[in-house]
Write a protein that holds these residues in place. Structure first.
Motif, mmCIF file in Angstrom:
data_model
loop_
_atom_site.group_PDB
_atom_site.id
_atom_site.type_symbol
_atom_site.label_atom_id
_atom_site.label_comp_id
_atom_site.label_asym_id
_atom_site.label_seq_id
_atom_site.Cartn_x
_atom_site.Cartn_y
_atom_site.Cartn_z
ATOM 1 N N ARG A 157 0.840 -1.204 0.044
ATOM 2 C CA ARG A 157 -0.047 0.020 -0.048
ATOM 3 C C ARG A 157 0.864 1.266 0.033
ATOM 4 N N GLY A 158 0.448 2.260 -0.638
ATOM 5 C CA GLY A 158 1.329 3.454 -0.642
ATOM 6 C C GLY A 158 0.445 4.579 -0.694
ATOM 7 N N CYS A 159 0.874 5.828 -0.134
ATOM 8 C CA CYS A 159 0.173 6.968 -0.067
ATOM 9 C C CYS A 159 1.203 8.226 -0.385
ATOM 10 N N PHE A 160 0.729 8.788 -1.414
ATOM 11 C CA PHE A 160 1.799 9.924 -1.722
ATOM 12 C C PHE A 160 1.010 11.320 -2.416
ATOM 13 N N ARG A 161 1.790 12.288 -2.915
ATOM 14 C CA ARG A 161 1.100 13.210 -3.513
ATOM 15 C C ARG A 161 1.827 13.396 -5.125
ATOM 16 N N THR A 162 1.145 13.837 -5.788
ATOM 17 C CA THR A 162 1.875 13.937 -7.380
ATOM 18 C C THR A 162 1.465 15.550 -7.904
ATOM 19 N N PRO A 163 2.477 16.115 -8.576
ATOM 20 C CA PRO A 163 2.274 17.329 -8.929
ATOM 21 C C PRO A 163 1.571 17.123 -10.506
ATOM 22 N N MET A 164 1.540 15.835 -10.829
ATOM 23 C CA MET A 164 0.867 15.725 -12.423
ATOM 24 C C MET A 164 -0.475 15.739 -12.320
ATOM 25 N N SER A 165 -0.969 16.541 -13.176
ATOM 26 C CA SER A 165 -2.527 16.663 -13.639
ATOM 27 C C SER A 165 -3.130 15.511 -14.131
ATOM 28 N N LEU A 166 -4.452 15.331 -13.769
ATOM 29 C CA LEU A 166 -5.257 14.255 -14.140
ATOM 30 C C LEU A 166 -5.271 14.321 -15.735
ATOM 31 N N ALA A 167 -5.395 15.512 -16.460
ATOM 32 C CA ALA A 167 -5.617 15.724 -17.596
ATOM 33 C C ALA A 167 -3.979 14.882 -18.322
ATOM 34 N N LEU A 168 -3.096 15.533 -17.839
ATOM 35 C CA LEU A 168 -1.727 15.043 -18.389
ATOM 36 C C LEU A 168 -1.538 13.450 -18.099
ATOM 37 N N LEU A 169 -1.947 13.039 -17.238
ATOM 38 C CA LEU A 169 -1.861 11.503 -16.868
ATOM 39 C C LEU A 169 -2.951 10.781 -17.795
ATOM 40 N N SER A 170 -3.970 11.217 -18.003
ATOM 41 C CA SER A 170 -5.055 10.643 -18.724
ATOM 42 C C SER A 170 -4.524 10.523 -20.044
ATOM 43 N N GLU A 171 -3.777 11.477 -20.802
ATOM 44 C CA GLU A 171 -3.478 11.471 -21.927
ATOM 45 C C GLU A 171 -2.240 10.975 -22.316
ATOM 46 N N THR A 172 -1.264 10.443 -21.245
ATOM 47 C CA THR A 172 -0.160 9.976 -21.384
ATOM 48 C C THR A 172 -0.135 8.314 -20.944
ATOM 49 N N TYR A 173 -0.795 8.021 -19.945
ATOM 50 C CA TYR A 173 -0.627 6.689 -19.129
ATOM 51 C C TYR A 173 -2.048 5.837 -19.459
ATOM 52 N N VAL A 174 -1.852 4.598 -19.289
ATOM 53 C CA VAL A 174 -2.856 3.643 -19.323
ATOM 54 C C VAL A 174 -3.582 3.678 -18.267
ATOM 55 N N ALA A 175 -5.156 3.812 -18.548
ATOM 56 C CA ALA A 175 -6.113 3.588 -17.397
ATOM 57 C C ALA A 175 -6.179 2.351 -16.988
ATOM 58 N N TYR A 176 -6.603 1.890 -15.708
ATOM 59 C CA TYR A 176 -6.754 0.399 -15.245
ATOM 60 C C TYR A 176 -8.318 0.258 -15.280
ATOM 61 N N GLU A 177 -8.558 -0.891 -15.962
ATOM 62 C CA GLU A 177 -9.870 -1.510 -15.969
ATOM 63 C C GLU A 177 -10.180 -2.181 -14.556
ATOM 64 N N ASP A 178 -11.118 -1.842 -13.809
ATOM 65 C CA ASP A 178 -11.802 -2.576 -12.760
ATOM 66 C C ASP A 178 -10.808 -2.385 -11.673
ATOM 67 N N PRO A 179 -10.365 -1.268 -11.198
ATOM 68 C CA PRO A 179 -9.311 -1.257 -10.137
ATOM 69 C C PRO A 179 -10.135 -1.443 -8.590
ATOM 70 N N THR A 180 -9.637 -2.202 -8.027
ATOM 71 C CA THR A 180 -10.096 -2.568 -6.707
ATOM 72 C C THR A 180 -9.219 -2.558 -5.521
ATOM 73 N N PRO A 181 -9.197 -1.357 -4.983
ATOM 74 C CA PRO A 181 -8.270 -1.168 -3.579
ATOM 75 C C PRO A 181 -8.852 -2.326 -2.615
ATOM 76 N N LEU A 182 -7.484 -2.987 -2.098
ATOM 77 C CA LEU A 182 -7.738 -3.667 -0.922
ATOM 78 C C LEU A 182 -7.554 -3.387 0.132
ATOM 79 N N ILE A 183 -8.362 -3.574 1.224
ATOM 80 C CA ILE A 183 -8.229 -3.242 2.692
ATOM 81 C C ILE A 183 -6.876 -3.630 3.294
ATOM 82 N N GLY A 184 -6.381 -2.527 3.926
ATOM 83 C CA GLY A 184 -5.227 -2.818 4.597
ATOM 84 C C GLY A 184 -5.252 -2.897 6.198
ATOM 85 N N PRO A 185 -4.274 -2.814 6.896
ATOM 86 C CA PRO A 185 -4.316 -2.593 8.278
ATOM 87 C C PRO A 185 -5.018 -1.487 8.692
ATOM 88 N N LYS A 186 -5.537 -1.535 9.805
ATOM 89 C CA LYS A 186 -6.213 -0.297 10.253
ATOM 90 C C LYS A 186 -5.492 0.667 10.694
#
Length: 157
Positions: free
Chosen positions: A72-101
């Motif tokens: 699991r990872g949490c972070f911040r990115t300065p990259m905009s969603l517009a840039l990311l959407s135009e440049t990188y592969v979108a993931y079909e059916d993302p399912t975040p898994l529950i981590g430790p509390k």
């Protein structure tokens, strides 16, 4: 009297086993991922299939050697969603898994709900980072981002 001792022993054993299982699931195997380590480098797959590092700040992560799904990872990115959407592969059916509390920065239920409503967008970080396991990154418009690993279609067969 003898039956009370046996029943007490069974109850005590069940309580101890339950406490041990809880500890093992929540704490024992997890270790922090150091921000300067190779595991903390978040990559994204571009539209041509290449993998390149993503700009990421304030990384906080956990992992375990006992399972490739425990990252699991949490972070911040300065990259905009517009840039990311135009440049990188979108993931079909993302399912975040529950981590430790205790790893409070990663709320899988909230991230999953936000992905369903479109408040966040998921991207393929790396396909088959482990056999049958993909790393996925969810990004919010304000720059918050979360990473996890989940089974892909090859593992589900």
């Amino acid at each position: 009297m003898n039956g009370k001792l046996v029943a007490g022993f069974i109850v005590l054993t069940a309580l101890l086993a339950g406490a041990a299982i809880y500890y093992l699931q929540e704490y024992a195997y997890y270790r922090p991922v150091e921000p300067a380590s190779a595991a903390a480098v978040i990559r994204l797959t571009d539209l041509s299939g290449g993998v390149e590092p993503m700009l990421a700040d304030a990384f906080e992560g956990i992992d375990a050697e006992s399972s490739p799904l425990r990252f699991r990872g949490c972070f911040r990115t300065p990259m905009s969603l517009a840039l990311l959407s135009e440049t990188y592969v979108a993931y079909e059916d993302p399912t975040p898994l529950i981590g430790p509390k205790w790893f409070s920065c990663f709320d899988a239920n909230r991230i999953g709900a936000d992905l369903e409503t479109g408040a966040a967008v998921a991207f393929l970080s790396e396909r088959n980072i482990h056999p049958g396991v993909d790393r996925v990154v969810a990004v919010y418009p304000d720059g918050r981002a979360y990473a996890w690993q989940q089974l892909n279609e090859s593992a589900e067969k």
